[in-house]
Scaffold this active site. Structure first.
Site, short mmCIF file in Angstrom:
data_model
loop_
_atom_site.label_atom_id
_atom_site.label_comp_id
_atom_site.label_asym_id
_atom_site.label_seq_id
_atom_site.Cartn_x
_atom_site.Cartn_y
_atom_site.Cartn_z
N MET A 1 33.17 -43.45 9.01
CA MET A 1 32.92 -44.61 8.16
C MET A 1 33.78 -45.78 8.62
O MET A 1 34.02 -46.72 7.87
CB MET A 1 33.21 -44.27 6.70
CG MET A 1 32.27 -43.17 6.18
SD MET A 1 32.01 -43.22 4.41
CE MET A 1 33.63 -42.95 3.82
N GLY A 2 34.26 -45.69 9.87
CA GLY A 2 35.06 -46.79 10.42
C GLY A 2 36.48 -46.79 9.89
O GLY A 2 36.98 -45.77 9.42
N HIS B 1 41.65 -44.66 12.68
CA HIS B 1 43.10 -44.49 12.82
C HIS B 1 43.36 -43.37 13.83
O HIS B 1 42.41 -42.84 14.44
CB HIS B 1 43.72 -44.19 11.46
CG HIS B 1 43.01 -43.10 10.71
ND1 HIS B 1 43.01 -41.79 11.14
CD2 HIS B 1 42.23 -43.13 9.60
CE1 HIS B 1 42.30 -41.06 10.31
NE2 HIS B 1 41.80 -41.85 9.37
N GLY C 1 43.95 -40.35 13.53
CA GLY C 1 43.20 -39.10 13.27
C GLY C 1 41.82 -39.17 13.90
O GLY C 1 41.35 -38.22 14.54
N HIS C 2 41.15 -40.32 13.72
CA HIS C 2 39.83 -40.49 14.35
C HIS C 2 39.96 -40.48 15.87
O HIS C 2 39.12 -39.95 16.57
CB HIS C 2 39.21 -41.83 13.94
CG HIS C 2 38.78 -41.91 12.52
ND1 HIS C 2 39.41 -42.72 11.61
CD2 HIS C 2 37.78 -41.29 11.85
CE1 HIS C 2 38.81 -42.60 10.44
NE2 HIS C 2 37.82 -41.73 10.55
N GLN D 1 27.41 -41.75 -0.80
CA GLN D 1 28.40 -40.69 -1.02
C GLN D 1 29.57 -41.14 -1.90
O GLN D 1 30.50 -40.37 -2.11
CB GLN D 1 28.91 -40.12 0.30
CG GLN D 1 29.82 -41.07 1.09
CD GLN D 1 30.16 -40.49 2.45
OE1 GLN D 1 29.33 -40.45 3.35
NE2 GLN D 1 31.39 -40.02 2.62
N LYS E 1 40.67 -32.26 8.28
CA LYS E 1 41.30 -32.84 7.09
C LYS E 1 40.36 -32.76 5.89
O LYS E 1 40.77 -32.47 4.78
CB LYS E 1 41.72 -34.29 7.33
CG LYS E 1 42.69 -34.74 6.25
CD LYS E 1 42.80 -36.19 6.12
CE LYS E 1 42.03 -36.93 5.23
NZ LYS E 1 41.51 -37.08 4.07
N SER F 1 44.59 -40.95 7.08
CA SER F 1 43.37 -41.24 6.33
C SER F 1 43.22 -42.75 6.21
O SER F 1 44.23 -43.46 6.10
CB SER F 1 43.47 -40.64 4.91
OG SER F 1 42.51 -41.21 4.06
O1 PAF Z 1 34.21 -38.06 6.76
C1 PAF Z 1 33.64 -39.16 6.72
O2 PAF Z 1 34.18 -40.17 7.17
C2 PAF Z 1 32.28 -39.28 6.09
O3 PAF Z 1 32.14 -38.42 5.00
C3 PAF Z 1 31.12 -39.05 7.09
C4 PAF Z 1 31.12 -37.63 7.61
C5 PAF Z 1 31.25 -40.03 8.24
C6 PAF Z 1 29.79 -39.30 6.41
O4 PAF Z 1 29.68 -40.61 5.94
#
Ligand code: PAF
Length: 274
Positions: free
Chosen positions: A6-7, A10, A12-13, A41, A132, A172
C-alpha cells in the site's frame, strides 16, 4: 514475482522487495510491486484518509531495490465500475475468533479481494508477503491454494522476515503516525513478545506476554498464542506426544491511537525470537 504493497515504503518493504528481486532472478521472471491503498480493506474512513502516501518516493525505493515494474493503479483500474469483482471465498483462517476479524471485521474480505485482483492484473506466478502481518500471510496462502483450480495454477506465496527498529519495534508505515511518547510505549510490544518467546511453558508464555504489555501501559486488543498455520488454539504437547507444532505469539494493540500488530515464533522457549 509480485510484492503487493500500500506504499509508504520503509526498510521492512525494502527487504521484501530485495527478496522478490532474488527470487525473480532465480526463476527468470520480472519483479514487480503494486502500490495501491485499497479502500475495501479499511473499516474506518479516517484510517484510510490518514494512511501515509508518497508515490514518488516509493518508486525510487522500488528502483533502488531492483524492481522492474511499479504498478500504481487508480481505483477504477482495480475495481472497474460495472464489473463485479466479488470478494473471494474467505479461508477459515481469516475468521478465527479473537484475532483480526474480531477487531477489524471486513478487513480480510477487502485484502482477499485486492490481492486476488493484483494477482490477476499482474499475472503473478509468485508473490512476497511479510511475516509481520502473520494472519494475512496465512490468509493469502490459503486463498491462493483455494483459487488454484479457478486460476489454473498456484500463485506461490513467499514469506519475508520482519525488519525491526533497534529497540525491536516492527517496521510499519503506521509508525510514522506515533507521537514521541507513543513511540516509546510501542517498543513494549516487541519486548513483550520476545520475553514471552523465551518461556518454556505455554500458559506462562501467555501470562508473561500479558504482564509485560501491561507494564508498558499497553491495553492489547489481543495477545495470544496460536498454532502458527491454522491460528487455532495449539494442541498441548502432552496431548500429541510429539515435539509440538510451531506456534506463534500474536499481538494487536492501539498505542497513542495508532493500531499496531506484531508477532513472533514460540517453540517452547527453544527458538530465538524473530
Ligand atoms: O499488507 C498490506 O500492505 C496490504 O494488506 C496488501 C497485502 C498490500 C493488500 O492491500
Amino acid at each position: 514475482m509480485l510484492v503487493p504493497t500500500m506504499g509508504s515504503l520503509h526498510a521492512g518493504h525494502e527487504s521484501l522487495l530485495r527478496l522478490a528481486r532474488r527470487e525473480a532472478d532465480r526463476r527468470g521472471v520480472p519483479a514487480a510491486a503494486t502500490v495501491f491503498v485499497n479502500p475495501t480493506q479499511f473499516n474506518e474512513s479516517a484510517d484510510f484518509d490518514s494512511y501515509p502516501r508518497d508515490l514518488d518516493r516509493d518508486a525510487l525505493i522500488c528502483e533502488r531495490c531492483g524492481i522492474d515494474v511499479v504498478f500504481a493503479p487508480a481505483p477504477e483500474v482495480v475495481y472497474p465500475p460495472g464489473e463485479d469483482h466479488a470478494v473471494p471465498v474467505l479461508p477459515d483462517v481469516a475468521t478465527r475468533p479473537g484475532l483480526e476479524d474480531t477487531f477489524r471485521p471486513g478487513h480480510f474480505p477487502g485484502v482477499c479481494q485486492v490481492v486476488s485482483r493484483c494477482f490477476d492484473l499482474c499475472d503473478a506466478s509468485a508473490a512476497v508477503f511479510g511475516e509481520k502481518d502473520w494472519q494475512q500471510l496465512q490468509v493469502v496462502r490459503a486463498m491462493s491454494e483455494a483459487q488454484r483450480g479457478v486460476r489454473g495454477r498456484l500463485v506461490e506465496i513467499i514469506p519475508g522476515e520482519t525488519v525491526r527498529e533497534p529497540d525491536g519495534l516492527a517496521m510499519s508505515s503506521r509508525n510514522l503516525l506515533l507521537s514521541p511518547e507513543a513511540r516509546v510505549e510501542a517498543g513494549g510490544i516487541s519486548e513483550a513478545l520476545f520475553v514471552a518467546a523465551r518461556e518454556q511453558d505455554r500458559d506462562r508464555a501467555q501470562g508473561v506476554l500479558a504482564d509485560t504489555l501491561l507494564r508498558f501501559g499497553i491495553d492489547a486488543e489481543y495477545a495470544v498464542l496460536r498454532d502458527a498455520r491454522t491460528l487455532l488454539e495449539p494442541v498441548p504437547r502432552s496431548h500429541t506426544g510429539g515435539p509440538g507444532v510451531p506456534c506463534r505469539l500474536l499481538v494487536a494493540a492501539r498505542v497513542g491511537g495508532v493500531r499496531l500488530i506484531d508477532n513472533t515464533g514460540w517453540r517452547g522457549g527453544a527458538a530465538e525470537p524473530t
